[in-house]
Design a protein around this motif. Structure first.
Motif, PDB file in Angstrom:
ATOM      1  N   UNK A   1       0.843  -1.174   0.000  1.00  0.00           N
ATOM      2  CA  UNK A   1       0.000   0.000   0.000  1.00  0.00           C
ATOM      3  C   UNK A   1       0.892   1.242   0.000  1.00  0.00           C
ATOM      4  N   UNK A   2       0.515   2.220  -0.815  1.00  0.00           N
ATOM      5  CA  UNK A   2       1.310   3.426  -0.944  1.00  0.00           C
ATOM      6  C   UNK A   2       1.059   4.374   0.231  1.00  0.00           C
ATOM      7  N   UNK A   3       2.125   4.927   0.768  1.00  0.00           N
ATOM      8  CA  UNK A   3       1.985   5.899   1.856  1.00  0.00           C
ATOM      9  C   UNK A   3       1.803   7.288   1.258  1.00  0.00           C
ATOM     10  N   UNK A   4       0.753   7.947   1.650  1.00  0.00           N
ATOM     11  CA  UNK A   4       0.495   9.311   1.201  1.00  0.00           C
ATOM     12  C   UNK A   4       0.946  10.292   2.266  1.00  0.00           C
ATOM     13  N   UNK A   5       1.303  11.509   1.830  1.00  0.00           N
ATOM     14  CA  UNK A   5       1.781  12.522   2.766  1.00  0.00           C
ATOM     15  C   UNK A   5       0.856  13.729   2.764  1.00  0.00           C
ATOM     16  N   UNK A   6       0.995  14.527   3.798  1.00  0.00           N
ATOM     17  CA  UNK A   6       0.243  15.778   3.914  1.00  0.00           C
ATOM     18  C   UNK A   6       0.442  16.597   2.647  1.00  0.00           C
ATOM     19  N   UNK A   7      -0.654  17.102   2.091  1.00  0.00           N
ATOM     20  CA  UNK A   7      -0.589  17.926   0.894  1.00  0.00           C
ATOM     21  C   UNK A   7      -0.735  17.170  -0.411  1.00  0.00           C
ATOM     22  N   UNK A   8      -0.666  15.829  -0.379  1.00  0.00           N
ATOM     23  CA  UNK A   8      -0.818  15.052  -1.607  1.00  0.00           C
ATOM     24  C   UNK A   8      -2.221  15.215  -2.172  1.00  0.00           C
ATOM     25  N   UNK A   9      -2.293  15.370  -3.483  1.00  0.00           N
ATOM     26  CA  UNK A   9      -3.572  15.457  -4.179  1.00  0.00           C
ATOM     27  C   UNK A   9      -4.064  14.036  -4.454  1.00  0.00           C
ATOM     28  N   UNK A  10      -5.296  13.754  -4.043  1.00  0.00           N
ATOM     29  CA  UNK A  10      -5.837  12.398  -4.130  1.00  0.00           C
ATOM     30  C   UNK A  10      -7.276  12.418  -4.646  1.00  0.00           C
ATOM     31  N   UNK A  11      -7.791  11.228  -4.878  1.00  0.00           N
ATOM     32  CA  UNK A  11      -9.212  11.045  -5.132  1.00  0.00           C
ATOM     33  C   UNK A  11      -9.724  10.005  -4.148  1.00  0.00           C
ATOM     34  N   UNK A  26      -9.567  15.486  -3.550  1.00  0.00           N
ATOM     35  CA  UNK A  26      -9.279  15.907  -2.179  1.00  0.00           C
ATOM     36  C   UNK A  26      -7.778  16.107  -2.006  1.00  0.00           C
ATOM     37  N   UNK A  27      -7.421  16.624  -0.837  1.00  0.00           N
ATOM     38  CA  UNK A  27      -6.029  16.792  -0.439  1.00  0.00           C
ATOM     39  C   UNK A  27      -5.845  16.100   0.902  1.00  0.00           C
ATOM     40  N   UNK A  28      -4.726  15.396   1.067  1.00  0.00           N
ATOM     41  CA  UNK A  28      -4.431  14.766   2.353  1.00  0.00           C
ATOM     42  C   UNK A  28      -4.079  15.858   3.350  1.00  0.00           C
ATOM     43  N   UNK A  29      -4.843  15.918   4.454  1.00  0.00           N
ATOM     44  CA  UNK A  29      -4.581  16.883   5.515  1.00  0.00           C
ATOM     45  C   UNK A  29      -3.585  16.283   6.495  1.00  0.00           C
TER      46      UNK A  29
END
Length: 139
Positions: A1-11, A26-29
């Motif tokens: 599973x990919x780790x997302x960081x604060x500020x990453x643009x996602x769906x 959305x954006x990862x808060x």
């Protein structure tokens, strides 16, 4: 599973009844423990319509924003039965091209709602799936 960081643009893929088959920008808060994230939507607002909606989502419901895929409408455009995402009701909905209604509009059928609607090409994109950390187009 990919780790997302604060500020990453996602769906965020909705699993709620009536919204299955839709993706919301959305954006990862903040990443949380136990494979969860706080996200802030770019198109969804709170009930009082004063703030962008924030919620905790499971990592299985989040994917990076897909890359742009160009489609030449004037040359060939979409073909019948191509899987696409159509922008409607503040999100992207997975459907299939069923025909062309004008030089700049396509009919899209949605399995999730058993509906067929017409959209301008500006509100349609190539459907892509995020599988094992890579993007795959349906075309």
């Amino acid at each position: 599973m990919m780790a997302l960081r604060k500020g990453d643009s996602v769906e965020v893929h909705s699993k709620q009844e009536g919204y299955v088959g839709s993706y919301y920008e959305a954006t990862v808060v903040k990443p949380l423990e136990k494979n969860k994230y706080i996200v802030q939507y770019k198109t969804l607002v709170t009930d009082d319509e004063k703030y962008w909606l924030k919620e905790v989502v499971d990592a299985t419901e989040v994917r990076p924003s897909p890359p742009k895929v160009k489609v030449s409408v004037s040359v060939s455009g979409f073909k019948q039965q191509d899987y696409v995402d159509a922008y409607d009701n503040e999100g992207w909905w997975v459907g299939r091209i069923t025909g062309r209604t004008s030089p700049t509009h396509y009919s899209v059928y949605f399995d999730s709602t058993n509906e067929e609607l017409s959209y301008p090409v500006s509100r349609i994109r190539v459907h892509q799936e995020w599988i094992n950390g890579k993007w795959f187009t349906s075309q």
